[in-house]
Design a protein around this motif. Structure first.
Motif, PDB file in Angstrom:
ATOM      1  N   ILE A   1       0.758   5.750   0.350  1.00 36.46           N
ATOM      2  CA  ILE A   1       1.704   5.008  -0.439  1.00 36.46           C
ATOM      3  C   ILE A   1       0.815   3.930  -1.431  1.00 36.46           C
ATOM      4  CG2 ILE A   1       3.560   5.021   1.133  1.00 36.46           C
ATOM      5  CD1 ILE A   1       3.021   2.226   1.778  1.00 36.46           C
ATOM      6  N   ALA A   2      -0.394   4.005  -1.386  1.00 37.62           N
ATOM      7  CA  ALA A   2      -1.059   2.835  -2.139  1.00 37.62           C
ATOM      8  C   ALA A   2      -2.434   3.522  -2.694  1.00 37.62           C
ATOM      9  CB  ALA A   2      -1.350   1.791  -1.357  1.00 37.62           C
ATOM     10  N   SER A   3      -2.238   4.636  -3.107  1.00 38.28           N
ATOM     11  CA  SER A   3      -3.552   5.351  -3.726  1.00 38.28           C
ATOM     12  C   SER A   3      -3.189   5.680  -5.318  1.00 38.28           C
ATOM     13  CB  SER A   3      -3.838   6.671  -3.096  1.00 38.28           C
ATOM     14  OG  SER A   3      -2.629   7.542  -3.176  1.00 38.28           O
ATOM     15  N   LYS A   4      -4.220   6.352  -6.108  1.00 37.48           N
ATOM     16  CA  LYS A   4      -3.915   6.470  -7.426  1.00 37.48           C
ATOM     17  C   LYS A   4      -2.789   7.830  -7.350  1.00 37.48           C
ATOM     18  CE  LYS A   4      -8.750   5.381  -9.091  1.00 37.48           C
ATOM     19  NZ  LYS A   4      -9.873   5.984  -9.826  1.00 37.48           N
ATOM     20  N   THR A   5      -2.810   8.719  -6.693  1.00 41.04           N
ATOM     21  CA  THR A   5      -1.820   9.650  -6.682  1.00 41.04           C
ATOM     22  C   THR A   5      -0.480   9.452  -6.167  1.00 41.04           C
ATOM     23  OG1 THR A   5      -2.886  10.654  -4.538  1.00 41.04           O
ATOM     24  CG2 THR A   5      -3.558  11.523  -6.625  1.00 41.04           C
ATOM     25  N   ASN A   6      -0.567   8.348  -5.265  1.00 41.58           N
ATOM     26  CA  ASN A   6       0.749   7.742  -4.546  1.00 41.58           C
ATOM     27  C   ASN A   6       0.816   6.258  -4.785  1.00 41.58           C
ATOM     28  OD1 ASN A   6       1.645  10.380  -3.577  1.00 41.58           O
ATOM     29  ND2 ASN A   6      -0.043  10.349  -2.208  1.00 41.58           N
ATOM     30  N   ASP A   7       0.998   5.844  -6.061  1.00 41.59           N
ATOM     31  CA  ASP A   7       0.964   4.319  -6.294  1.00 41.59           C
ATOM     32  C   ASP A   7       2.402   3.770  -6.243  1.00 41.59           C
ATOM     33  OD1 ASP A   7       0.004   1.894  -7.181  1.00 41.59           O
ATOM     34  OD2 ASP A   7      -0.028   2.450  -9.281  1.00 41.59           O
ATOM     35  N   PHE A   8       2.784   3.787  -5.080  1.00 40.53           N
ATOM     36  CA  PHE A   8       4.069   3.202  -4.616  1.00 40.53           C
ATOM     37  C   PHE A   8       3.980   1.590  -4.065  1.00 40.53           C
ATOM     38  CE2 PHE A   8       4.820   7.706  -3.233  1.00 40.53           C
ATOM     39  CZ  PHE A   8       5.125   8.093  -4.461  1.00 40.53           C
ATOM     40  N   ALA A   9       3.081   1.012  -3.653  1.00 41.76           N
ATOM     41  CA  ALA A   9       2.988  -0.261  -2.974  1.00 41.76           C
ATOM     42  C   ALA A   9       1.509  -0.597  -2.900  1.00 41.76           C
ATOM     43  CB  ALA A   9       3.596   0.024  -1.725  1.00 41.76           C
ATOM     44  N   GLU A  10       1.612  -1.899  -2.483  1.00 39.32           N
ATOM     45  CA  GLU A  10       0.249  -2.675  -1.998  1.00 39.32           C
ATOM     46  C   GLU A  10       0.370  -2.977  -0.570  1.00 39.32           C
ATOM     47  OE1 GLU A  10      -1.182  -5.924  -4.922  1.00 39.32           O
ATOM     48  OE2 GLU A  10       1.107  -5.861  -5.560  1.00 39.32           O
ATOM     49  N   ILE A  11      -0.691  -2.844   0.106  1.00 41.80           N
ATOM     50  CA  ILE A  11      -0.797  -2.917   1.488  1.00 41.80           C
ATOM     51  C   ILE A  11      -1.826  -3.962   2.061  1.00 41.80           C
ATOM     52  CG2 ILE A  11      -1.386  -1.906   3.752  1.00 41.80           C
ATOM     53  CD1 ILE A  11      -0.752   0.961   2.543  1.00 41.80           C
ATOM     54  N   PHE A  12      -1.245  -4.812   2.882  1.00 43.39           N
ATOM     55  CA  PHE A  12      -2.029  -5.975   3.462  1.00 43.39           C
ATOM     56  C   PHE A  12      -2.193  -5.962   4.841  1.00 43.39           C
ATOM     57  CE2 PHE A  12       0.338  -7.238  -0.678  1.00 43.39           C
ATOM     58  CZ  PHE A  12      -0.739  -7.317  -1.633  1.00 43.39           C
TER      59      PHE A  12
ATOM     60  N   LYS B   1      11.126  -0.532  -8.735  1.00 47.03           N
ATOM     61  CA  LYS B   1      11.573   0.727  -9.291  1.00 47.03           C
ATOM     62  C   LYS B   1      11.212   2.096  -8.527  1.00 47.03           C
ATOM     63  CE  LYS B   1      12.409  -0.749 -13.830  1.00 47.03           C
ATOM     64  NZ  LYS B   1      12.022  -0.341 -15.547  1.00 47.03           N
ATOM     65  N   VAL B   2      10.125   1.700  -7.506  1.00 50.94           N
ATOM     66  CA  VAL B   2       9.963   2.941  -6.581  1.00 50.94           C
ATOM     67  C   VAL B   2       9.818   2.520  -5.053  1.00 50.94           C
ATOM     68  CG1 VAL B   2       8.296   4.249  -8.404  1.00 50.94           C
ATOM     69  CG2 VAL B   2       7.291   2.308  -6.856  1.00 50.94           C
ATOM     70  N   GLU B   3      10.589   1.561  -4.887  1.00 51.54           N
ATOM     71  CA  GLU B   3      10.875   1.206  -3.407  1.00 51.54           C
ATOM     72  C   GLU B   3      11.415   2.419  -2.477  1.00 51.54           C
ATOM     73  OE1 GLU B   3      12.007  -0.487  -5.898  1.00 51.54           O
ATOM     74  OE2 GLU B   3      11.912  -2.548  -5.774  1.00 51.54           O
ATOM     75  N   GLN B   4      12.363   3.367  -3.131  1.00 53.35           N
ATOM     76  CA  GLN B   4      12.830   4.344  -2.261  1.00 53.35           C
ATOM     77  C   GLN B   4      11.676   5.462  -1.921  1.00 53.35           C
ATOM     78  OE1 GLN B   4      15.900   4.178  -0.626  1.00 53.35           O
ATOM     79  NE2 GLN B   4      14.773   5.897   0.424  1.00 53.35           N
ATOM     80  N   LYS B   5      10.923   5.393  -3.079  1.00 56.10           N
ATOM     81  CA  LYS B   5       9.801   6.396  -2.826  1.00 56.10           C
ATOM     82  C   LYS B   5       8.983   5.870  -1.661  1.00 56.10           C
ATOM     83  CE  LYS B   5       9.930   8.476  -7.505  1.00 56.10           C
ATOM     84  NZ  LYS B   5       9.070   9.110  -8.581  1.00 56.10           N
ATOM     85  N   ALA B   6       8.475   4.650  -1.958  1.00 59.32           N
ATOM     86  CA  ALA B   6       7.474   4.033  -0.711  1.00 59.32           C
ATOM     87  C   ALA B   6       8.303   4.309   0.513  1.00 59.32           C
ATOM     88  CB  ALA B   6       7.380   2.666  -1.016  1.00 59.32           C
ATOM     89  N   ARG B   7       9.360   3.793   0.590  1.00 57.79           N
ATOM     90  CA  ARG B   7      10.184   4.137   1.916  1.00 57.79           C
ATOM     91  C   ARG B   7      10.272   5.500   2.542  1.00 57.79           C
ATOM     92  NH1 ARG B   7      14.220   0.713   4.371  1.00 57.79           N
ATOM     93  NH2 ARG B   7      14.364   1.224   6.554  1.00 57.79           N
ATOM     94  N   ASP B   8      10.508   6.366   1.659  1.00 58.52           N
ATOM     95  CA  ASP B   8      10.686   7.813   2.102  1.00 58.52           C
ATOM     96  C   ASP B   8       9.171   8.292   2.511  1.00 58.52           C
ATOM     97  OD1 ASP B   8      13.207   7.871   1.574  1.00 58.52           O
ATOM     98  OD2 ASP B   8      13.132   9.101  -0.412  1.00 58.52           O
ATOM     99  N   ALA B   9       8.055   7.838   1.749  1.00 61.90           N
ATOM    100  CA  ALA B   9       6.856   8.211   2.098  1.00 61.90           C
ATOM    101  C   ALA B   9       6.396   7.708   3.279  1.00 61.90           C
ATOM    102  CB  ALA B   9       5.708   7.663   1.148  1.00 61.90           C
TER     103      ALA B   9
END
Length: 390
Positions: A29-40, A330-338
């Motif tokens: 979810i936090a890579s160049k190919t799957n840029d949906f979120a930041e992780i801490f 705008k990509v919250e649902q994609k991040a949640r699904d991932a």
């Protein structure tokens, strides 16, 4: 007002190490190919766990405290916004935790081991934080109540200085020379006349009753709605004159010349105005400080809740990684699904074989994934939304 920023707080079993767990999720979810979120990574101490029964009871208590502390943080933030007259930019700049913005505080959260030592039990830590928040709540309510009372008193006095000449205070308008004073028989009335009835007043005021002094009416003030006139008459006809005036839509004002009382009213207004300003500054500082304290306490309760729920769900010894996720707009649902897809296996049982010796794990994962994607509230891992207020 803008929608608050979204943060998610979750924990999952280490796979196989905690750092590996973070890296694997970043790939999803936090890579160049799957840029949906930041992780801490959300670091938690090794707490004294206690018994299973204690954890179950504490889990229920923490859920209630979580909701209560969130409501209190929101309430204090609303107090702050009201004090700043809904100036959103000023409001946001005053919502800070440990001198950092809410976003920065969340990204860099560290358990406050100085205040909440991890050698204490989970129940002791919960009670300490609760006592702290209850004290802050009581102090905030008391100060806000005091300020509200002074503010209400000031507004009531200020209302007397506003409005048209038919309703507002006349103390700052009427002068001593406008009135007949210290007469045994005569008195002066003050009458508010609608602007469209001024000619009627001038033509009729001498005829409303007997014993009105001719040509005694004079205009001493006016506004957009009314003009204020004086009229001199015998004291014995005041009641009759006032009645006749009302019938003609002329408003006889209840006014008595009392120089001492007028000075006292001005002095009282100045004192209450100064008191309100001083209290405003005090309450503003208090709300700013207390918001940060309550928000910090709330996040520590949230951290305890994540820890307790993780132990109850994943078992002992505790070996899980908590993480704070900030999904991108705008990509919250994609991040949640991932997230649900990546951790779908946590909802199923261990790998097992079918009658032909084939693996049932893939089939089970497909079923779990369908379940997760169809239910927005269920997750196979510990998961909480975090309200950032702004």
């Amino acid at each position: 007002m803008a929608t608050p920023t979204t943060f998610w707080l979750l924990s999952v079993p280490a796979d196989p190490t905690k750092q590996d767990t973070v890296n694997k999720l970043k790939d999803k979810i936090a890579s160049k190919t799957n840029d949906f979120a930041e992780i801490f990574p959300f670091a938690l101490p090794d707490f004294k766990i206690g018994t299973l029964d204690q954890l179950v009871v504490l889990s229920d208590d923490l859920a209630k405290l979580d909701a209560t502390f969130e409501s209190l943080a929101i309430k204090i933030s609303e107090n702050l916004r009201q004090l700043l007259n809904d100036d959103i930019n000023q409001w946001k700049s005053n919502l800070a935790v440990n001198d950092r913005s809410i976003d920065q505080y969340l990204r860099n959260f560290q358990w406050n081991s100085m205040k909440y030592r991890s050698d204490k039990s989970l129940r002791e830590l919960t009670d300490m934080i609760t006592q702290e928040v209850n004290s802050i709540d009581a102090l905030t309510k008391n100060k806000m109540q005091n300020y509200g009372q002074v503010r209400t008193q000031l507004q009531a006095m200020q209302r007397k200085q506003t409005g048209n000449l038919a309703v507002r205070s006349l103390n700052d308008i009427v002068k001593k020379e406008h009135l007949v004073l210290d007469s045994e028989y005569l008195t002066t009335l003050l009458v508010a006349i609608p602007r469209n009835l001024e000619k009627d007043w001038i033509q009729t005021y001498e005829l409303l009753t007997q014993m009105v002094v001719p040509r005694s009416s004079a205009k001493i003030a006016e506004d957009d709605d009314c003009a204020l006139y004086t009229v001199t008459l015998f004291q014995r006809v005041v009641e009759e004159f006032s009645h006749k005036a009302r019938e003609n839509k002329f408003v006889v004002r209840d006014f008595k010349w009392d120089e001492a009382a007028m000075k006292q009213e001005k002095r009282q207004l100045a004192e209450i105005d100064a008191s309100e300003k001083e209290l405003w500054s005090t309450v503003l500082r208090l709300c700013k400080t207390n918001f940060g304290e309550v928000f910090s306490c709330w996040l520590h309760i949230k951290a305890l809740r994540v820890y307790v729920e993780s132990v109850l769900r994943y078992g002992l010894p505790p070996d899980f990684q908590a993480m704070l996720i900030k999904p991108k707009p705008k990509v919250e649902q994609k991040a949640r699904d991932a997230l649900n897809a990546h951790y779908a296996k946590l909802a199923g049982s261990a790998d097992r074989k079918d009658k032909k010796g084939g693996s049932l794990q893939e089939e089970q994962l497909d079923e779990n994934l369908q379940l997760l994607l169809g239910d927005k509230d269920y997750t196979p891992f510990v998961f909480y939304n975090l309200n950032t207020i702004v």
